[in-house]
Design an enzyme around this catalytic site. Structure first.
Site, short mmCIF file in Angstrom:
data_model
loop_
_atom_site.label_atom_id
_atom_site.label_comp_id
_atom_site.label_asym_id
_atom_site.label_seq_id
_atom_site.Cartn_x
_atom_site.Cartn_y
_atom_site.Cartn_z
N HIS A 5 38.88 42.19 40.21
CA HIS A 5 40.12 42.50 40.92
C HIS A 5 40.75 43.71 40.23
O HIS A 5 40.56 43.92 39.03
CB HIS A 5 41.04 41.28 40.79
CG HIS A 5 42.32 41.35 41.56
ND1 HIS A 5 43.41 42.09 41.14
CD2 HIS A 5 42.71 40.76 42.72
CE1 HIS A 5 44.40 41.94 42.00
NE2 HIS A 5 44.00 41.14 42.97
N ASP A 13 39.48 36.92 33.36
CA ASP A 13 40.47 36.83 34.41
C ASP A 13 40.22 35.50 35.13
O ASP A 13 39.27 35.37 35.91
CB ASP A 13 40.29 38.02 35.35
CG ASP A 13 41.15 37.91 36.60
OD1 ASP A 13 41.79 36.86 36.80
OD2 ASP A 13 41.16 38.87 37.39
N GLN A 41 41.49 32.88 39.67
CA GLN A 41 40.90 32.01 40.69
C GLN A 41 40.28 30.76 40.07
O GLN A 41 40.44 29.66 40.58
CB GLN A 41 39.83 32.77 41.50
CG GLN A 41 40.34 33.99 42.25
CD GLN A 41 41.30 33.65 43.38
OE1 GLN A 41 41.29 32.54 43.91
NE2 GLN A 41 42.13 34.59 43.77
N LYS A 61 48.90 30.91 42.37
CA LYS A 61 47.66 30.44 43.02
C LYS A 61 47.36 29.00 42.63
O LYS A 61 46.51 28.35 43.21
CB LYS A 61 46.50 31.34 42.61
CG LYS A 61 46.66 32.81 43.03
CD LYS A 61 45.52 33.62 42.55
CE LYS A 61 45.84 35.08 42.47
NZ LYS A 61 45.87 35.77 43.75
N CYS A 111 42.00 43.97 46.87
CA CYS A 111 42.20 44.60 45.55
C CYS A 111 40.90 44.62 44.77
O CYS A 111 40.87 44.34 43.56
CB CYS A 111 43.28 43.88 44.74
SG CYS A 111 44.89 43.95 45.50
#
Ligand code: PMP
Length: 404
Positions: free
Chosen positions: A121, A198, A201, A224, A362
């Site tokens: 991302h 990261d 998610q 999220k 993104c």
């Protein structure tokens, strides 16, 4: 224990609304998830009952709010198996990566190498690009295979004596690929590099143990994770955070300030300049409480079941191309429809009450890798049902008819 999706849905007030006179089918949770009543109520209760600025006061409300804010930090720490001082609150996943990149950048030299991948991302690309522009570091890109996995052989080949940082997504927001963070961390550490994941998610869909992964840094955002916007988490190993210079200057992050001198607070407060996202931290704590009360493995199985159901039905559609088919991937479906722009697809699906995202997500390098300018994306969350999965496929079939 099977996951009771109807019981879970009952906690999410927004899911009962209608869109264009159709039941809402919300398949955009990878962009931002809906919030359970418990999160909404925890934030409202704080504002109605016990609110003040944190850390500063000696009065009752200030103390109660400080306790609630720090309790949220303990909940986050327990959630990912970290120590409480290893949890920094930021304004989002994006700010957490920026904080690390800027801090590490202070000691990087021209020619030092940072390894990222084609599936990142922009939040895990642009902060490293800043270091390329400002410090002369070199970005190395791990390629992605046709089915949407990181090319591990190529990754190994990119690691070398100049590799200082490896920054990779734990789960792709476009492909749904779940990377083996533990194996990646081991490879990065063998090369002497620090590793950041990261987890924006991944943390939503699977239990994460930062100690088991052996991550130096792990970032995610609350919104999220069924929590509020405006707050994210940076996990950093205690020794890594201690080495890292402050990010922003202001109140609460200092030791002593005089005309000629300044010292800094210890982590995590060193990285939390100014009034922090207090209510948001309380909301995030409530989201974690809510999620921790569920069987997370059963949720993962439920989400996979939805994905498999949709994927099976789509297999017969020769007008649809799925991007990302890695084994064991999470419940994110990116796709294109022959002859249709993804934005048009999303707008038509919306007429049927189905909310999906369309665009580059993104992740422009990834779009380029797969030779598309954009895609549509349906992302499944714990509150989605089999009926919604079917409604999505039916709406997709009707949508395609516009372009046939
Ligand atoms: N990384 C990934 C994989 C994401 O999906 C997102 C959110 N789209 C981000 C980073 C950025 O998170 P935020 O916008 O919450 O800062």
């Amino acid at each position: 224990m099977a996951f009771d999706v109807q019981a879970a849905r009952a906690d999410f007030p927004i899911l009962s609304r209608r869109v264009h006179d159709k039941p809402l089918v919300y398949l955009d949770s990878a962009a931002s998830a809906q919030k359970p009543r418990q999160v909404i109520e925890a934030m409202t209760r704080a504002m109605e009952h016990s609110y003040a600025n944190v850390h500063r006061g000696l009065h009752t409300l200030a103390n109660e709010t400080t306790d609630a804010y720090e309790a949220a930090r303990r909940k986050v720490a327990a959630f990912i198996n970290a120590d409480v001082d290893e949890i920094v609150f930021t304004k989002g996943g994006t700010e957490a990566v920026n904080l690390v990149a800027q801090g590490l950048g202070a000691s990087l030299h021209p020619g030092d190498e940072i390894v990222i991948s084609d599936m990142e991302h922009h939040a895990n690309i642009v902060p490293w690009h800043f270091l390329r522009e400002r410090k002369g570091v070199v970005l190395k890109w791990v390629p992605v295979t046709d089915d949407g996995r990181l090319d591990l052989g190529a990754f190994q080949g990119l690691l070398g004596p100049r590799t200082k940082v490896v920054a990779l997504s734990h789960m792709s927001n476009v492909l749904g690929t779940i990377n083996d963070a533990k194996a990646l961390a081991r490879m990065a550490h063998e090369a002497g590099a620090l590793v950041l994941f990261d987890g924006c998610q991944a943390v939503v869909h699977k239990p994460v143990d930062v100690k088991d992964i052996d991550a130096d840094f792990y970032v995610f955002s609350a919104h999220k994770l069924y929590g509020p916007t405006g707050i994210g988490v940076l996990y950093g190993k205690a020794e890594r955070l201690t080495e890292l210079p402050p990010y922003q200057g202001g109140g609460e992050m200092i030791g002593v300030v005089s005309r000629d001198e300044i010292t800094y607070a210890d982590p995590p407060h060193r990285f939390e300049a100014g009034t922090p996202p207090i209510l948001e931290a309380i909301g995030l704590g409530a989201a974690i409480d809510w999620l921790s009360g569920q069987d997370r493995l059963a949720i993962a199985a439920h989400e996979h079941g939805l994905y498999d159901r949709v994927r099976e039905r789509l297999a017969g559609f020769n007008w649809l191309r799925v991007i990302g088919d890695a084994p064991g991937k999470g419940a994110i479906l990116s796709f294109t429809i022959d002859g249709a722009h993804a934005h048009d697809v999303a707008q038509i699906l919306d007429r049927y009450g189905v909310a999906v995202r369309a665009g580059t997500h993104c992740a422009e390098p990834l779009m380029r890798r797969f030779g598309v300018t954009s895609s549509a994306r349906a992302s499944f969350a714990l509150y989605n049902t089999e009926e919604e999965a079917d409604a999505f496929v039916d709406a997709l079939t009707k949508t395609q008819a516009f372009f046939a």
